[in-house]
Design a protein around this motif. Structure first.
Motif, PDB file in Angstrom:
ATOM      1  N   ILE A   6       0.902  -1.109  -0.213  1.00  0.00           N
ATOM      2  CA  ILE A   6       0.009   0.105  -0.015  1.00  0.00           C
ATOM      3  C   ILE A   6       0.724   1.423  -0.015  1.00  0.00           C
ATOM      4  O   ILE A   6       0.663   2.289  -0.643  1.00  0.00           O
ATOM      5  N   ALA A   7       2.008   1.343   0.765  1.00  0.00           N
ATOM      6  CA  ALA A   7       2.698   2.423   0.922  1.00  0.00           C
ATOM      7  C   ALA A   7       3.675   2.442  -0.239  1.00  0.00           C
ATOM      8  O   ALA A   7       3.708   3.743  -0.951  1.00  0.00           O
ATOM      9  N   ALA A   8       4.040   1.574  -0.975  1.00  0.00           N
ATOM     10  CA  ALA A   8       4.710   1.462  -2.286  1.00  0.00           C
ATOM     11  C   ALA A   8       4.037   2.162  -3.571  1.00  0.00           C
ATOM     12  O   ALA A   8       4.405   2.865  -4.324  1.00  0.00           O
ATOM     13  N   VAL A   9       2.597   1.848  -3.268  1.00  0.00           N
ATOM     14  CA  VAL A   9       1.711   2.390  -4.542  1.00  0.00           C
ATOM     15  C   VAL A   9       1.149   3.694  -4.232  1.00  0.00           C
ATOM     16  O   VAL A   9       1.121   4.622  -4.997  1.00  0.00           O
ATOM     17  N   LEU A  10       0.710   4.111  -2.879  1.00  0.00           N
ATOM     18  CA  LEU A  10       0.058   5.480  -2.565  1.00  0.00           C
ATOM     19  C   LEU A  10       0.929   6.589  -2.280  1.00  0.00           C
ATOM     20  O   LEU A  10       0.719   7.755  -2.778  1.00  0.00           O
ATOM     21  N   ILE A  11       2.087   6.246  -1.655  1.00  0.00           N
ATOM     22  CA  ILE A  11       3.013   7.308  -1.107  1.00  0.00           C
ATOM     23  C   ILE A  11       3.516   8.030  -2.376  1.00  0.00           C
ATOM     24  O   ILE A  11       4.349   7.430  -3.132  1.00  0.00           O
ATOM     25  N   PRO A  12       3.680   9.268  -2.599  1.00  0.00           N
ATOM     26  CA  PRO A  12       4.410   9.988  -3.746  1.00  0.00           C
ATOM     27  C   PRO A  12       5.822   9.757  -3.543  1.00  0.00           C
ATOM     28  O   PRO A  12       6.447   9.381  -4.875  1.00  0.00           O
ATOM     29  N   GLY A  13       6.373   9.627  -2.651  1.00  0.00           N
ATOM     30  CA  GLY A  13       7.953   9.310  -2.633  1.00  0.00           C
ATOM     31  C   GLY A  13       8.120   8.009  -1.962  1.00  0.00           C
ATOM     32  O   GLY A  13       9.183   7.592  -1.451  1.00  0.00           O
ATOM     33  N   GLY A  14       7.337   7.021  -2.370  1.00  0.00           N
ATOM     34  CA  GLY A  14       7.409   5.664  -2.044  1.00  0.00           C
ATOM     35  C   GLY A  14       8.290   4.868  -2.826  1.00  0.00           C
ATOM     36  O   GLY A  14       9.032   5.336  -3.575  1.00  0.00           O
ATOM     37  N   PRO A  15       8.705   3.578  -2.106  1.00  0.00           N
ATOM     38  CA  PRO A  15       9.809   2.848  -2.530  1.00  0.00           C
ATOM     39  C   PRO A  15       9.665   2.567  -4.034  1.00  0.00           C
ATOM     40  O   PRO A  15      10.652   2.478  -4.933  1.00  0.00           O
ATOM     41  N   LEU A  16       8.347   2.446  -4.395  1.00  0.00           N
ATOM     42  CA  LEU A  16       8.139   2.008  -6.194  1.00  0.00           C
ATOM     43  C   LEU A  16       8.712   3.319  -6.952  1.00  0.00           C
ATOM     44  O   LEU A  16       9.283   2.748  -7.848  1.00  0.00           O
ATOM     45  N   ARG A  17       8.295   4.573  -6.454  1.00  0.00           N
ATOM     46  CA  ARG A  17       8.731   5.591  -7.270  1.00  0.00           C
ATOM     47  C   ARG A  17      10.068   5.833  -7.292  1.00  0.00           C
ATOM     48  O   ARG A  17      10.972   6.160  -8.159  1.00  0.00           O
ATOM     49  N   VAL A  18      10.843   5.572  -6.027  1.00  0.00           N
ATOM     50  CA  VAL A  18      12.297   5.634  -5.813  1.00  0.00           C
ATOM     51  C   VAL A  18      12.932   4.738  -6.655  1.00  0.00           C
ATOM     52  O   VAL A  18      13.985   5.097  -7.440  1.00  0.00           O
ATOM     53  N   ARG A  19      12.455   3.444  -6.637  1.00  0.00           N
ATOM     54  CA  ARG A  19      12.919   2.643  -7.461  1.00  0.00           C
ATOM     55  C   ARG A  19      12.744   2.875  -9.193  1.00  0.00           C
ATOM     56  O   ARG A  19      13.946   2.547  -9.756  1.00  0.00           O
ATOM     57  N   GLY A  20      11.754   3.229  -9.382  1.00  0.00           N
ATOM     58  CA  GLY A  20      11.618   3.780 -10.858  1.00  0.00           C
ATOM     59  C   GLY A  20      12.581   4.836 -11.249  1.00  0.00           C
ATOM     60  O   GLY A  20      13.063   4.716 -12.470  1.00  0.00           O
ATOM     61  N   LEU A  21      12.661   5.853 -10.393  1.00  0.00           N
ATOM     62  CA  LEU A  21      13.530   6.842 -10.742  1.00  0.00           C
ATOM     63  C   LEU A  21      15.110   6.462 -10.954  1.00  0.00           C
ATOM     64  O   LEU A  21      15.682   7.074 -11.706  1.00  0.00           O
ATOM     65  N   PHE A  22      15.314   5.628  -9.958  1.00  0.00           N
ATOM     66  CA  PHE A  22      16.632   5.063  -9.868  1.00  0.00           C
ATOM     67  C   PHE A  22      16.978   4.237 -11.264  1.00  0.00           C
ATOM     68  O   PHE A  22      18.077   4.281 -11.842  1.00  0.00           O
ATOM     69  N   ALA A  23      15.786   3.369 -11.676  1.00  0.00           N
ATOM     70  CA  ALA A  23      15.980   2.646 -12.938  1.00  0.00           C
ATOM     71  C   ALA A  23      16.377   3.539 -13.933  1.00  0.00           C
ATOM     72  O   ALA A  23      16.706   3.363 -14.926  1.00  0.00           O
ATOM     73  N   LYS A  24      15.528   4.572 -14.328  1.00  0.00           N
ATOM     74  CA  LYS A  24      15.647   5.675 -15.022  1.00  0.00           C
ATOM     75  C   LYS A  24      16.814   6.275 -15.450  1.00  0.00           C
ATOM     76  O   LYS A  24      17.369   6.345 -16.385  1.00  0.00           O
ATOM     77  N   ARG A  25      17.494   6.421 -14.235  1.00  0.00           N
ATOM     78  CA  ARG A  25      18.768   7.045 -14.031  1.00  0.00           C
ATOM     79  C   ARG A  25      19.909   6.441 -14.473  1.00  0.00           C
ATOM     80  O   ARG A  25      20.897   6.709 -15.230  1.00  0.00           O
ATOM     81  N   ILE A  26      19.875   5.100 -14.177  1.00  0.00           N
ATOM     82  CA  ILE A  26      20.889   4.108 -14.508  1.00  0.00           C
ATOM     83  C   ILE A  26      20.454   3.413 -15.946  1.00  0.00           C
ATOM     84  O   ILE A  26      21.461   2.788 -16.630  1.00  0.00           O
ATOM     85  N   GLU A  27      19.333   3.653 -16.496  1.00  0.00           N
ATOM     86  CA  GLU A  27      18.982   3.214 -17.843  1.00  0.00           C
ATOM     87  C   GLU A  27      19.028   1.799 -17.985  1.00  0.00           C
ATOM     88  O   GLU A  27      19.417   1.382 -18.959  1.00  0.00           O
ATOM     89  N   LEU A  28      18.980   0.813 -16.960  1.00  0.00           N
ATOM     90  CA  LEU A  28      18.888  -0.485 -17.063  1.00  0.00           C
ATOM     91  C   LEU A  28      17.602  -1.090 -17.338  1.00  0.00           C
ATOM     92  O   LEU A  28      17.221  -2.039 -18.320  1.00  0.00           O
ATOM     93  N   VAL A  29      16.232  -0.524 -16.574  1.00  0.00           N
ATOM     94  CA  VAL A  29      15.087  -1.232 -16.728  1.00  0.00           C
ATOM     95  C   VAL A  29      14.391   0.260 -16.746  1.00  0.00           C
ATOM     96  O   VAL A  29      14.401   1.203 -16.024  1.00  0.00           O
TER      97      VAL A  29
END
Length: 135
Positions: free
Chosen positions: A103-126
């Protein structure tokens, strides 16, 4: 970037171990219940192929949706089987904690899912889409 893809990280190693060891345990238990005999080399070959394909299919290569769903359901079966090893109250506590984390990963704007997505964009692997979807 291609060289990074071939270096096995801790995540791939753990996924392969789970696929190989727990799936092997489940197959051995099912074979004993059904009174089916299989030699160790054939079982190891089947498990190695299953774990390598499962790891690659869930992490790297775009695979057919049915195959990816099969491996995701199999991971759920493995988790449910592992929950039978622990006391009941521990299973309920872990289930509640996993639900709260989801629930936190999906609903919190700075949650772990968004952080992981931003990290993946930054390193351009996924791509962010690949992290958020199963298909």
């Amino acid at each position: 970037m291609l060289a990074d893809m071939y270096n096995m990280t801790w995540q791939e190693g753990h996924i392969m171990n789970v696929f190989f060891l727990i799936t092997g345990l489940l197959i051995i238990l099912l074979c004993q219940k059904a009174n089916v005999h299989i030699d160790a080399f054939s079982l190891a070959y089947i498990l190695l192929n299953f774990s390598v394909v499962g790891t690659i299919a869930t992490l790297y290569v775009p695979t057919p949706l049915l195959m990816k769903q099969f491996y995701m359901v199999w991971i759920g079966i493995i988790v449910a089987y592992i929950f039978t090893w622990i006391p009941e109250w521990t299973g309920w506590v872990l289930l509640i904690l996993m639900a709260l984390y989801d629930i936190a990963a999906v609903l919190i704007p700075g949650g772990p899912l968004r952080v992981r997505g931003l990290f993946a964009k930054r390193i351009e692997l996924v791509s962010f889409k690949h992290v958020c979807t199963l298909g």
